[in-house]
Design an enzyme around this catalytic site. Structure first.
Site, PDB file in Angstrom:
ATOM      1  N   TYR A   1       2.571  -1.144  -6.551  1.00  0.00           N
ATOM      2  CA  TYR A   1       2.595  -2.170  -5.391  1.00  0.00           C
ATOM      3  C   TYR A   1       2.742  -1.566  -4.224  1.00  0.00           C
ATOM      4  O   TYR A   1       2.028  -1.766  -2.976  1.00  0.00           O
ATOM      5  CB  TYR A   1       3.577  -3.282  -5.623  1.00  0.00           C
ATOM      6  CG  TYR A   1       3.463  -4.415  -4.552  1.00  0.00           C
ATOM      7  CD1 TYR A   1       2.398  -5.236  -4.197  1.00  0.00           C
ATOM      8  CD2 TYR A   1       4.518  -4.424  -3.600  1.00  0.00           C
ATOM      9  CE1 TYR A   1       2.280  -6.246  -3.266  1.00  0.00           C
ATOM     10  CE2 TYR A   1       4.653  -5.548  -2.592  1.00  0.00           C
ATOM     11  CZ  TYR A   1       3.421  -6.344  -2.426  1.00  0.00           C
ATOM     12  OH  TYR A   1       3.342  -7.257  -1.458  1.00  0.00           O
TER      13      TYR A   1
ATOM     14  N   CYS B   1      10.687  -0.071   3.229  1.00  0.00           N
ATOM     15  CA  CYS B   1      10.607   0.377   4.763  1.00  0.00           C
ATOM     16  C   CYS B   1       9.738   1.652   4.560  1.00  0.00           C
ATOM     17  O   CYS B   1       9.490   2.087   3.613  1.00  0.00           O
ATOM     18  CB  CYS B   1      11.647   0.736   5.316  1.00  0.00           C
ATOM     19  SG  CYS B   1      13.139  -0.579   5.464  1.00  0.00           S
TER      20      CYS B   1
ATOM     21  N   ASN C   1      14.632   4.571   4.371  1.00  0.00           N
ATOM     22  CA  ASN C   1      14.153   3.710   3.548  1.00  0.00           C
ATOM     23  C   ASN C   1      14.739   3.741   1.979  1.00  0.00           C
ATOM     24  O   ASN C   1      15.108   5.126   1.583  1.00  0.00           O
ATOM     25  CB  ASN C   1      12.771   4.102   3.181  1.00  0.00           C
ATOM     26  CG  ASN C   1      11.926   3.594   2.043  1.00  0.00           C
ATOM     27  OD1 ASN C   1      11.092   4.028   1.395  1.00  0.00           O
ATOM     28  ND2 ASN C   1      12.398   2.319   1.608  1.00  0.00           N
ATOM     29  N   GLY C   2      15.316   2.865   1.500  1.00  0.00           N
ATOM     30  CA  GLY C   2      16.008   2.702   0.618  1.00  0.00           C
ATOM     31  C   GLY C   2      17.084   1.770   0.280  1.00  0.00           C
ATOM     32  O   GLY C   2      16.943   0.702   0.828  1.00  0.00           O
TER      33      GLY C   2
ATOM     34  N   CYS D   1      14.089  -2.337 -13.402  1.00  0.00           N
ATOM     35  CA  CYS D   1      13.826  -3.577 -12.947  1.00  0.00           C
ATOM     36  C   CYS D   1      12.862  -4.384 -14.511  1.00  0.00           C
ATOM     37  O   CYS D   1      12.807  -5.441 -14.754  1.00  0.00           O
ATOM     38  CB  CYS D   1      12.800  -3.999 -11.909  1.00  0.00           C
ATOM     39  SG  CYS D   1      11.151  -2.932 -11.854  1.00  0.00           S
TER      40      CYS D   1
ATOM     41  N   CYS E   1      10.364   5.342  -8.050  1.00  0.00           N
ATOM     42  CA  CYS E   1      10.379   3.976  -8.294  1.00  0.00           C
ATOM     43  C   CYS E   1       8.909   3.824  -8.754  1.00  0.00           C
ATOM     44  O   CYS E   1       8.080   3.971  -7.932  1.00  0.00           O
ATOM     45  CB  CYS E   1      10.827   3.011  -6.760  1.00  0.00           C
ATOM     46  SG  CYS E   1      10.388   1.268  -6.908  1.00  0.00           S
TER      47      CYS E   1
ATOM     48  N   ASP F   1      -3.578  -8.598 -11.310  1.00  0.00           N
ATOM     49  CA  ASP F   1      -2.720  -8.679 -10.326  1.00  0.00           C
ATOM     50  C   ASP F   1      -1.911  -7.409 -10.499  1.00  0.00           C
ATOM     51  O   ASP F   1      -1.583  -6.948 -11.757  1.00  0.00           O
ATOM     52  CB  ASP F   1      -1.903  -9.840 -10.202  1.00  0.00           C
ATOM     53  CG  ASP F   1      -1.418 -10.155  -8.670  1.00  0.00           C
ATOM     54  OD1 ASP F   1      -1.507  -9.110  -7.790  1.00  0.00           O
ATOM     55  OD2 ASP F   1      -0.875 -11.269  -8.595  1.00  0.00           O
TER      56      ASP F   1
ATOM     57  N   GLY G   1       6.403  -2.583   5.641  1.00  0.00           N
ATOM     58  CA  GLY G   1       7.382  -3.570   6.514  1.00  0.00           C
ATOM     59  C   GLY G   1       6.730  -4.009   7.500  1.00  0.00           C
ATOM     60  O   GLY G   1       6.294  -3.452   8.515  1.00  0.00           O
TER      61      GLY G   1
END
Length: 470
Positions: free
Chosen positions: A254, A6, A110-111, A448, A248, A357, A35
């Protein structure tokens, strides 16, 4: 799929003529990429909180009538939200408004709170009634409960740090104060700017630019910033310079807009450097380098600069369609690729094409993109990815329900992935090179990609891909 990725915005006006609702609207418009599912604004006029929120884009939700209905005040906060298919109900739209015996609280965040389920169950056993499935309501209850036992809202927020675990960057309003805070790990961005004598808080610097505010600084991990009629002050009880930071990595890959600066790192430069490193790691003989609009363009430019292969605009993007990656339903994502992007035949026909990409998660959008290039006459298609293979569940804001759906877990080799997406070859950014995308000494969360979790989530299901397994 992104979950609760967000954008937040807040303004405290020290000027009579500043329209805080309009400023928040423009700030949210600049953060729309974070968002597209719902949005909201609350205005504080001498302690009276008036808000409007709904599902939809900022420009659709906030008509002139809706903005005028918010009235005038000295403070405002706003929020844009992405919701997963399971949590995109209108009632989950933020900001969250809570009334209590000591006043009221309006909060936007946000989170992802890793112990939100545990806290919610505790509150429910104590008799609390929840009206949403949003973690924002859990946070609001946590702060409100502490507020009933201390003398000020900032003290309540300080106490809440002892209960909240995971990732959060928040902005909130009490009757007289605007408060911004960031978790101790610094997972999500948050910055402060100055607009004349007024203060602005936002997820990204591009929102400060949109309202004409001058960037002051980033909110430090663990810091609580308090803004009121006297000005701005900082509470650094939980700020520890020695504590490992965990921004992050996907913010640079991105999430963020390329014209933003996060923790003193230019997102544009980070992405261009990612392309240069890709070119060094995976050199390919080709005639042209193109990028997937929009978040793959800077990395494509970097790949071209490093390799010497000409860069060209290979796709025309329909600007009236939002990001396919953050639409809630997978069917929508798959279908919208064909109307969102159209290749430029004169650029790719008869040529060996390198397409860059930002990431490949499931591969469902990459397959039709490669096929579009084939159909346009590309002789070869080499896919270069400006992030490492996505393999592990994320508990801090990027939601992957089933790790077995991830293409990097379905195929053991890059050759297998290339065959699955219809490409001649595929290359991924090396995970051990991610630190080169930011300033020396700044930590990144790469869970990730490698399963190394800065905060161990509570109650999250284990999978065979999860390094928490014995």
């Amino acid at each position: 799929m992104l979950h609760e990725e967000c954008g937040v915005f807040g303004v405290f006006s020290h000027a009579e003529d500043l329209d805080v609702a309009a400023a928040t609207y423009h700030g949210l418009f600049a953060l729309q990429h974070r968002g597209q599912e719902s949005c909201g604004i609350y205005v504080n006029d001498r302690g009276v909180q008036t808000g409007h929120k709904a599902k939809g884009l900022v420009n659709d939700v906030f008509t002139e009538t809706a903005l005028n209905g918010l009235g005038q005040g000295r403070m405002a906060i706003g929020h844009v939200r992405y919701g997963s298919a399971q949590s995109n109900r209108a009632r989950n739209a933020q900001p969250m408004h809570v009334n209590h015996s000591n006043g009221s609280l309006v909060l936007a965040y946000n989170g992802s709170i890793t112990n939100a389920g545990e806290l919610r169950r505790k509150f429910e056993f104590e008799g609390c009634i929840f009206h949403t499935t949003s973690e924002a309501e859990v946070i609001a209850y946590t702060i409100t409960r502490e507020r009933l036992m201390v003398d000020s809202i900032e003290e309540a927020v300080q106490e809440a740090y002892n209960h909240l675990e995971g990732a959060f960057s928040m902005v909130m309003m009490s009757a007289q104060k605007l408060i911004a805070c960031r978790d101790k790990h610094g997972f999500r961005p948050l910055c402060v700017g100055k607009l004349g004598e007024s203060y602005v808080v936002a997820s990204e610097t591009c929102a400060l630019d949109a309202v004409g505010a001058k960037f002051l600084r980033d909110v430090l991990p663990g810091e609580i910033v308090v803004i009121d009629q006297e000005g701005m002050r900082s509470l650094k009880t939980y700020v520890d310079p020695a504590h490992p930071k965990s921004m992050c990595a996907f913010e640079y890959i991105y999430f963020a807009r390329p014209d933003s600066v996060i923790d003193r790192n230019s997102v544009h430069i980070s992405r261009e450097n990612a392309g240069k490193i890709l070119a060094k790691t995976y050199p390919v003989k080709a005639d042209v380098v193109i990028g997937v609009p929009d978040s793959g363009l800077q990395a494509a430019i970097g790949y071209s600069k490093e390799s010497g292969i000409p860069y060209a605009i290979g796709f025309n993007k329909n600007r009236y369609i939002g990001r396919t990656f953050i639409q809630p339903a997978q069917g929508q994502r798959r279908n919208s690729v064909h109307i969102k992007l159209n290749p430029v035949p004169s650029v790719v026909k008869g040529k060996r094409v390198i397409i860059v990409d930002d990431s490949i998660v499931r591969g469902t959008t990459t397959i039709p993109i490669v096929q579009l290039l084939r159909d346009a006459g590309a002789k070869k298609v080499h896919v270069m990815v400006a992030s490492p293979p996505y393999k592990f569940p994320c508990y801090y804001g990027t939601d992957v329900k089933n790790p077995e759906d991830l293409i990097a877990n379905r195929f053991d080799t890059f050759e297998g992935i290339a065959q699955a997406i219809g490409a001649d070859s595929v290359g991924f950014f090396p995970v051990d090179q991610l630190q080169k995308l930011v300033r020396p000494g700044q930590g990144l969360c790469t869970a990730c990609f490698n399963g190394d979790y800065p905060v161990q989530p509570k109650g999250a299901p284990l999978t065979k891909y999860d390094k928490r397994l014995p």
